[in-house]
Design an enzyme around this catalytic site. Structure first.
Site, PDB file in Angstrom:
ATOM      1  N   LEU A   1       0.858  -1.177   0.000  1.00  0.00           N
ATOM      2  CA  LEU A   1       0.000   0.000   0.000  1.00  0.00           C
ATOM      3  C   LEU A   1       0.898   1.233   0.000  1.00  0.00           C
ATOM      4  O   LEU A   1       1.798   1.349   0.839  1.00  0.00           O
ATOM      5  CB  LEU A   1      -0.911   0.001   1.224  1.00  0.00           C
ATOM      6  CG  LEU A   1      -1.950   1.129   1.326  1.00  0.00           C
ATOM      7  CD1 LEU A   1      -3.180   0.646   2.099  1.00  0.00           C
ATOM      8  CD2 LEU A   1      -1.393   2.381   2.010  1.00  0.00           C
TER       9      LEU A   1
ATOM     10  N   GLY B   1      -0.325   8.748  -1.200  1.00  0.00           N
ATOM     11  CA  GLY B   1       0.063   9.945  -1.942  1.00  0.00           C
ATOM     12  C   GLY B   1       0.594   9.651  -3.332  1.00  0.00           C
ATOM     13  O   GLY B   1       1.692  10.077  -3.691  1.00  0.00           O
TER      14      GLY B   1
ATOM     15  N   GLY C   1       4.184  12.895  -8.738  1.00  0.00           N
ATOM     16  CA  GLY C   1       5.523  12.919  -8.170  1.00  0.00           C
ATOM     17  C   GLY C   1       6.095  11.576  -7.766  1.00  0.00           C
ATOM     18  O   GLY C   1       5.916  10.560  -8.442  1.00  0.00           O
TER      19      GLY C   1
ATOM     20  N   SER D   1      12.486  13.101   4.507  1.00  0.00           N
ATOM     21  CA  SER D   1      13.146  14.166   3.763  1.00  0.00           C
ATOM     22  C   SER D   1      14.503  14.396   4.407  1.00  0.00           C
ATOM     23  O   SER D   1      14.699  14.055   5.584  1.00  0.00           O
ATOM     24  CB  SER D   1      12.314  15.464   3.863  1.00  0.00           C
ATOM     25  OG  SER D   1      13.052  16.593   3.433  1.00  0.00           O
TER      26      SER D   1
ATOM     27  N   TYR E   1       7.552  22.289   8.823  1.00  0.00           N
ATOM     28  CA  TYR E   1       7.778  21.100   7.989  1.00  0.00           C
ATOM     29  C   TYR E   1       8.899  20.244   8.567  1.00  0.00           C
ATOM     30  O   TYR E   1       8.753  19.020   8.707  1.00  0.00           O
ATOM     31  CB  TYR E   1       8.114  21.537   6.563  1.00  0.00           C
ATOM     32  CG  TYR E   1       8.414  20.392   5.628  1.00  0.00           C
ATOM     33  CD1 TYR E   1       7.387  19.592   5.124  1.00  0.00           C
ATOM     34  CD2 TYR E   1       9.721  20.092   5.243  1.00  0.00           C
ATOM     35  CE1 TYR E   1       7.654  18.545   4.276  1.00  0.00           C
ATOM     36  CE2 TYR E   1       9.996  19.044   4.392  1.00  0.00           C
ATOM     37  CZ  TYR E   1       8.963  18.265   3.908  1.00  0.00           C
ATOM     38  OH  TYR E   1       9.234  17.218   3.064  1.00  0.00           O
TER      39      TYR E   1
END
Length: 280
Positions: free
Chosen positions: A7, A10, A14, A140, A153
């Protein structure tokens, strides 16, 4: 045996789109989720072009809606009977600084980038335990290195990294491997989706205007040389199929170098000297 099931969250654009297609190409039955399935055509076209459309199962999942997450995972188990891996990829960028925004703005960033990951992980873990599966979370380099005007963020991504690093040995004791995957700059719609009006933001930044202008100029240069979504996704798919995945993976040499600066920076001066230079 039936194909393993992964799974991915998003997946409308991208990195997520490329992960979904790459996982299917690697032989995984791929449950590609997104908040708005009306945006799925680009993904379907890419999967068909790769010859793996039959391995794609597009479903709605909104990571900030716990009921949506639970329902999606339950449907996956009802239809496919197994869940071997999850790739937490959904997230949202944000540019701002605390004095110029509200705490609710920061909370919204945390809801998508941190609590959204927790919702999906919590719903999936019982099934991953049953499968002896794996949990991959796209964070990230901003989950390791704090960056100017990315306070909320980076806070969310730091939280994800800390959570997953802490979860990893616990999950491993029950047979589930946990990996965080750290892209640097990626040439995708992620940055555009931040929705920042550059000149208006600078004009409204008051005392922070010059620093914000310098930061945005530096960011434009960084993204001009960004990694492609396909290359970043290839690192994710390689980790998905690795028989012994590492707990932390960067998607490019640039990302490894950047993260390495922080991990070797015991007093914090190397990082703050670097990031301060972005504001001049």
């Amino acid at each position: 045996m039936s194909a393993p099931v992964v799974l991915v969250t998003g997946t409308s654009t991208g990195i997520g789109l490329e992960i979904a297609v790459g996982a299917a190409r690697a032989g995984w039955r791929t449950v590609a989720t997104m908040r708005d399935v009306g945006r799925a055509q680009r993904l379907r076209d890419a999967a068909d072009a790769a010859g793996v459309g039959d391995l794609l199962d597009v479903r709605r999942l909104d990571v900030v809606d716990q009921a949506s997450v639970v329902a999606c995972v339950a449907d996956v188990m009802a239809v496919h009977g197994r869940l071997d891996a999850v790739v937490n990829n959904a997230g949202a960028g944000h540019v701002g600084t605390l004095e110029l925004e509200t705490v609710d703005d920061v909370r919204a960033v945390m809801e998508v980038n941190f609590f959204g990951v927790l919702h999906v992980t919590r719903a999936a873990l019982p099934h991953l335990r049953a499968a002896g599966g794996r949990l991959l979370t796209v964070t990230s380099v901003g989950g390791v290195v704090g960056q100017p005007f990315n306070e909320a963020y980076c806070a969310a991504k730091f939280a994800v990294e800390g959570f997953m690093e802490s979860l990893a040995p616990v999950a491993a004791s029950a047979g589930v491997s946990v990996t965080v995957i750290e892209p640097g700059a990626v040439a995708s719609e992620f940055v555009a989706n931040v929705g920042l009006d550059r000149e208006a933001a600078i004009a409204g930044a008051g005392a922070y205007g010059p620093a914000l202008r310098a930061y945005l100029a530096r960011s434009a240069d960084a993204f001009a040389a960004a990694q492609s979504p396909a290359d970043a996704a290839a690192a994710v798919v390689a980790t998905l199929t690795d028989p012994d995945p590492a707990p932390r993976v960067q998607t490019s040499p640039a990302a490894r170098q950047f993260v390495g600066t922080k991990l070797a920076d015991l007093d914090g001066l190397a990082v703050t000297t670097l990031t301060t230079s972005w504001l001049r």
